[in-house]
Design an enzyme around this catalytic site. Structure first.
Site, PDB file in Angstrom:
ATOM      1  N   ARG A 116       1.449  -0.902  -0.374  1.00 13.61           N
ATOM      2  CA  ARG A 116      -0.033   0.040   0.209  1.00 13.61           C
ATOM      3  C   ARG A 116       0.561   0.779  -0.039  1.00 13.61           C
ATOM      4  O   ARG A 116       0.838   1.853   0.788  1.00 13.61           O
ATOM      5  CB  ARG A 116      -1.553   0.196   0.858  1.00 13.61           C
ATOM      6  CG  ARG A 116      -2.660  -0.095   0.828  1.00 13.61           C
ATOM      7  CD  ARG A 116      -2.581  -1.687   0.164  1.00 13.61           C
ATOM      8  NE  ARG A 116      -4.278  -1.796  -0.174  1.00 13.61           N
ATOM      9  CZ  ARG A 116      -5.760  -1.815   0.946  1.00 13.61           C
ATOM     10  NH1 ARG A 116      -4.607  -1.428   2.587  1.00 13.61           N
ATOM     11  NH2 ARG A 116      -6.617  -1.790  -0.070  1.00 13.61           N
ATOM     12  N   GLN A 121      -0.056   2.306  -6.021  1.00 13.56           N
ATOM     13  CA  GLN A 121      -1.601   2.880  -6.164  1.00 13.56           C
ATOM     14  C   GLN A 121      -1.946   2.089  -7.057  1.00 13.56           C
ATOM     15  O   GLN A 121      -3.343   2.040  -7.151  1.00 13.56           O
ATOM     16  CB  GLN A 121      -1.289   4.748  -6.001  1.00 13.56           C
ATOM     17  CG  GLN A 121      -2.220   4.576  -4.752  1.00 13.56           C
ATOM     18  CD  GLN A 121      -2.427   5.756  -3.946  1.00 13.56           C
ATOM     19  OE1 GLN A 121      -1.485   6.884  -4.542  1.00 13.56           O
ATOM     20  NE2 GLN A 121      -3.067   6.211  -3.576  1.00 13.56           N
ATOM     21  N   ASP A 124      -3.045  -1.003  -6.931  1.00 18.34           N
ATOM     22  CA  ASP A 124      -3.794  -1.421  -5.550  1.00 18.34           C
ATOM     23  C   ASP A 124      -5.182  -2.337  -5.943  1.00 18.34           C
ATOM     24  O   ASP A 124      -6.079  -1.883  -5.801  1.00 18.34           O
ATOM     25  CB  ASP A 124      -3.915  -0.681  -4.653  1.00 18.34           C
ATOM     26  CG  ASP A 124      -4.636  -1.381  -3.710  1.00 18.34           C
ATOM     27  OD1 ASP A 124      -4.916  -1.953  -3.472  1.00 18.34           O
ATOM     28  OD2 ASP A 124      -4.884   0.324  -2.624  1.00 18.34           O
ATOM     29  N   SER A 127      -7.716  -2.757  -3.179  1.00 17.64           N
ATOM     30  CA  SER A 127      -8.409  -0.381  -3.511  1.00 17.64           C
ATOM     31  C   SER A 127      -9.282  -1.302  -4.253  1.00 17.64           C
ATOM     32  O   SER A 127     -10.641  -0.860  -4.074  1.00 17.64           O
ATOM     33  CB  SER A 127      -7.702   0.034  -2.789  1.00 17.64           C
ATOM     34  OG  SER A 127      -7.267   0.323  -1.718  1.00 17.64           O
ATOM     35  N   TYR A 222      -3.361  -0.611   7.785  1.00 18.16           N
ATOM     36  CA  TYR A 222      -3.617  -1.225   8.252  1.00 18.16           C
ATOM     37  C   TYR A 222      -3.717  -1.567  10.272  1.00 18.16           C
ATOM     38  O   TYR A 222      -3.155  -0.541  10.516  1.00 18.16           O
ATOM     39  CB  TYR A 222      -3.184  -3.188   7.400  1.00 18.16           C
ATOM     40  CG  TYR A 222      -3.275  -2.882   6.325  1.00 18.16           C
ATOM     41  CD1 TYR A 222      -4.267  -3.797   6.036  1.00 18.16           C
ATOM     42  CD2 TYR A 222      -1.863  -3.365   5.737  1.00 18.16           C
ATOM     43  CE1 TYR A 222      -4.005  -3.583   4.204  1.00 18.16           C
ATOM     44  CE2 TYR A 222      -2.130  -3.877   4.236  1.00 18.16           C
ATOM     45  CZ  TYR A 222      -3.494  -3.822   3.777  1.00 18.16           C
ATOM     46  OH  TYR A 222      -3.509  -3.789   2.846  1.00 18.16           O
TER      47      TYR A 222
HETATM   48  P1  NAD Z   1      -8.916  -3.781   6.015  1.00 18.49           P
HETATM   49  O1  NAD Z   1      -9.430  -4.203   4.479  1.00 18.49           O
HETATM   50  O2  NAD Z   1      -7.564  -4.409   5.808  1.00 18.49           O
HETATM   51  O3  NAD Z   1      -9.879  -3.297   7.122  1.00 18.49           O
HETATM   52  C1  NAD Z   1     -11.134  -2.959   6.806  1.00 18.49           C
HETATM   53  C2  NAD Z   1     -11.697  -1.805   7.820  1.00 18.49           C
HETATM   54  O4  NAD Z   1     -11.303  -1.772   8.719  1.00 18.49           O
HETATM   55  C3  NAD Z   1     -10.231  -0.963   8.987  1.00 18.49           C
HETATM   56  O5  NAD Z   1      -9.976   0.154   8.097  1.00 18.49           O
HETATM   57  C4  NAD Z   1      -9.753  -1.069  10.347  1.00 18.49           C
HETATM   58  O6  NAD Z   1      -8.997  -0.184  10.726  1.00 18.49           O
HETATM   59  C5  NAD Z   1     -10.541  -1.206  10.610  1.00 18.49           C
HETATM   60  N1  NAD Z   1     -10.917  -2.232  11.778  1.00 18.49           N
HETATM   61  C6  NAD Z   1     -10.077  -3.623  11.830  1.00 18.49           C
HETATM   62  N2  NAD Z   1     -10.133  -3.825  13.252  1.00 18.49           N
HETATM   63  C7  NAD Z   1     -11.112  -3.481  13.902  1.00 18.49           C
HETATM   64  C8  NAD Z   1     -11.657  -3.404  14.849  1.00 18.49           C
HETATM   65  N3  NAD Z   1     -11.348  -4.789  15.715  1.00 18.49           N
HETATM   66  N4  NAD Z   1     -13.016  -2.748  15.434  1.00 18.49           N
HETATM   67  C9  NAD Z   1     -12.902  -1.645  14.392  1.00 18.49           C
HETATM   68  N5  NAD Z   1     -12.703  -1.398  12.621  1.00 18.49           N
HETATM   69  C10 NAD Z   1     -11.792  -2.445  12.776  1.00 18.49           C
HETATM   70  O7  NAD Z   1      -8.762  -2.576   4.915  1.00 18.49           O
HETATM   71  P2  NAD Z   1      -7.997  -1.549   3.822  1.00 18.49           P
HETATM   72  O8  NAD Z   1     -10.159  -1.101   3.661  1.00 18.49           O
HETATM   73  O9  NAD Z   1      -7.943  -2.259   2.894  1.00 18.49           O
HETATM   74  O10 NAD Z   1      -7.740  -0.184   4.527  1.00 18.49           O
HETATM   75  C11 NAD Z   1      -6.808  -0.213   5.276  1.00 18.49           C
HETATM   76  C12 NAD Z   1      -5.866   0.705   5.268  1.00 18.49           C
HETATM   77  O11 NAD Z   1      -4.492   1.449   4.464  1.00 18.49           O
HETATM   78  C13 NAD Z   1      -6.745   2.531   5.476  1.00 18.49           C
HETATM   79  O12 NAD Z   1      -6.240   3.481   6.066  1.00 18.49           O
HETATM   80  C14 NAD Z   1      -6.137   2.996   4.300  1.00 18.49           C
HETATM   81  O13 NAD Z   1      -6.778   4.213   3.824  1.00 18.49           O
HETATM   82  C15 NAD Z   1      -5.370   2.434   3.716  1.00 18.49           C
HETATM   83  N6  NAD Z   1      -4.724   2.407   2.433  1.00 18.49           N
HETATM   84  C16 NAD Z   1      -3.925   3.215   1.830  1.00 18.49           C
HETATM   85  C17 NAD Z   1      -3.633   3.167   0.686  1.00 18.49           C
HETATM   86  C18 NAD Z   1      -2.159   3.624  -0.246  1.00 18.49           C
HETATM   87  O14 NAD Z   1      -1.553   3.808   0.812  1.00 18.49           O
HETATM   88  N7  NAD Z   1      -1.712   3.022  -1.488  1.00 18.49           N
HETATM   89  C19 NAD Z   1      -4.147   2.203  -0.340  1.00 18.49           C
HETATM   90  C20 NAD Z   1      -5.504   1.879  -0.069  1.00 18.49           C
HETATM   91  C21 NAD Z   1      -5.616   1.684   1.273  1.00 18.49           C
END
Ligand code: NAD
Length: 372
Positions: A116, A121, A124, A127, A222
């Site tokens: 990530r 990006q 990804d 996403s 994450y």
């Molecule tokens: P994910 O699918 O792993 O998880 C989904 C959400 O569940 C996350 O926001 C996580 O914080 C939440 N979660 C986990 N345990 C929890 C709990 N016990 N209670 C409540 N919520 C809980 O995550 P994702 O959607 O793949 O993305 C996670 C992070 O990655 C985000 O911060 C996003 O902004 C970041 N991200 C960055 C990039 C990048 O930099 N290129 C790209 C995509 C996502």
């Protein structure tokens, strides 16, 4: 390079790994693209659109290729004959299949292991497919809820807006919040990561009070697993909000671990009959105690759905986004035409699971019990 698109072998997978626009770009870059007749039909993409883009449409047994591209997950037999594969491969869930790919000398790149980072990006796919799933979750819930989502002021009376609660505000959750807002619902959201509060509010939703843990955020944004006492506080804080919601969409995930349990059976029983829970974490055990993957569970009139393939509901756009991710990765790995596997390069190091007969990713080796 000779790139072959795979006709997705899983029943119900309507997506296709390359759309015609990407085929044209790859052919323009000097590659040949082989396309199995009919593989784009379920995504609304006929053979004609592929041949017009420069693909060679084939029927019958798959010809040998340098690279097979698929949505996945796929087995060794499904992709042969080929030298390499790019797909969602579920490498941590299927380490033995990765070993078979390695033994067969196939170079395998797993889309779910893409880092990530800003550099990655455009590749990804987690996403892009989570975006499709988050959107589709709201449409599914709206279709099953016996109520309107927006407020309606009609001659027959005024109807208040439906209440939608989204748990887990990552990519899928934020898209679910945005979609439910567009449909006029009253939306609230929750996530364990403090940074998510502002993102939820910026979409016009309310951030539900519950435990926030700065320490929950691990590398790449994450969340990690939370301690048992935090989980108990989460359940207590979320219970009244779940009870009041018409729709609950759960998306909370912890990479490589079972999904956190955020909704108990008791909480579902306290919801109003007719309410709908969509559990997007069904494939990793579910955020809701009663979720059964790919099935409908009725708890005293409350419908709990655990669909694992929601991105298929919008297969055209999900394929288009996936196709862009795959094409960006091919450009990255084959800048001069042929695949170049350099394990010291960050994207290759993270996502190239097998090469030269070896499993390169330590976590996959560890998952086989062979240590990291
Ligand atoms: P994910 O699918 O792993 O998880 C989904 C959400 O569940 C996350 O926001 C996580 O914080 C939440 N979660 C986990 N345990 C929890 C709990 N016990 N209670 C409540 N919520 C809980 O995550 P994702 O959607 O793949 O993305 C996670 C992070 O990655 C985000 O911060 C996003 O902004 C970041 N991200 C960055 C990039 C990048 O930099 N290129 C790209 C995509 C996502």
């Amino acid at each position: 390079m000779l790139i072959r698109v795979l006709a997705e072998p899983r029943p119900g997978d309507a997506r296709v790994a390359l759309v015609p626009r990407s085929v044209a770009a790859l052919v323009g870059a000097g590659h040949r693209v082989l396309f199995p007749s009919g593989a784009g039909a379920a995504a609304g993409l006929p053979d004609r659109s592929y041949s017009e883009a420069g693909a060679e449409v084939f029927t019958g047994p798959p010809p040998a290729a340098d690279l097979v591209v698929a949505v996945g997950p796929v087995t060794l037999e499904e992709i042969l004959p080929t030298e390499a594969v790019i797909a969602f491969l579920d490498p941590l869930g299927r380490p033995e299949e990765m070993a078979r790919l390695a033994e067969a000398g196939v170079t395998a790149v797993a889309m779910e292991l893409m880092p990530r980072t800003t550099q990655a990006q455009a590749m990804d796919a987690l996403s892009s497919q989570a975006t499709a799933a988050g959107y589709q979750a709201v449409l599914l819930a709206a279709a099953r809820l016996p109520r309107f989502l927006p407020m309606m002021m009609t001659a027959a009376g005024t109807v208040p807006p439906a209440k939608v609660l989204v748990l887990g505000a990552g990519v899928a959750g934020l898209q679910a919040i945005a979609t439910a807002r567009r449909l006029g619902a009253m939306v609230s959201g929750y996530d364990i990561r403090p940074a998510a509060a502002e993102q939820v509010q910026s979409l016009g939703a309310t951030f539900v009070g519950g435990p926030l843990e700065a320490s929950a955020e691990t590398g790449g944004g994450y969340a990690g697993e939370v301690a048992e006492d935090t989980r108990a506080r989460q359940l207590a804080a979320l219970a009244p909000h779940v009870e009041a919601a018409d729709i609950v969409i759960t998306t909370a995930q912890v990479p490589g671990k079972p999904a956190p349990r955020l909704i108990t059976r008791q909480m579902v029983e306290a919801m109003r009959p007719g309410s709908v829970v969509i559990d997007l974490a069904a494939s990793t055990g579910g955020n809701c105690e009663v979720t059964v993957p790919d099935q409908e569970v009725d708890i005293e009139g409350v419908l709990v759905l655990g669909p694992r393939d929601l991105a298929n509901g919008t297969a055209g756009h999900a394929s288009e986004m996936y196709s862009r991710n795959v094409t960006a990765l091919i450009r990255h790995l084959a800048p001069e035409g042929d695949l170049v596997i350099d394990p010291s390069e960050p994207i290759t190091a993270a996502a190239c699971v097998t090469h030269g007969g070896d499993i390169l990713v330590p976590a996959v080796r560890a998952a086989r019990g062979g240590g990291a």
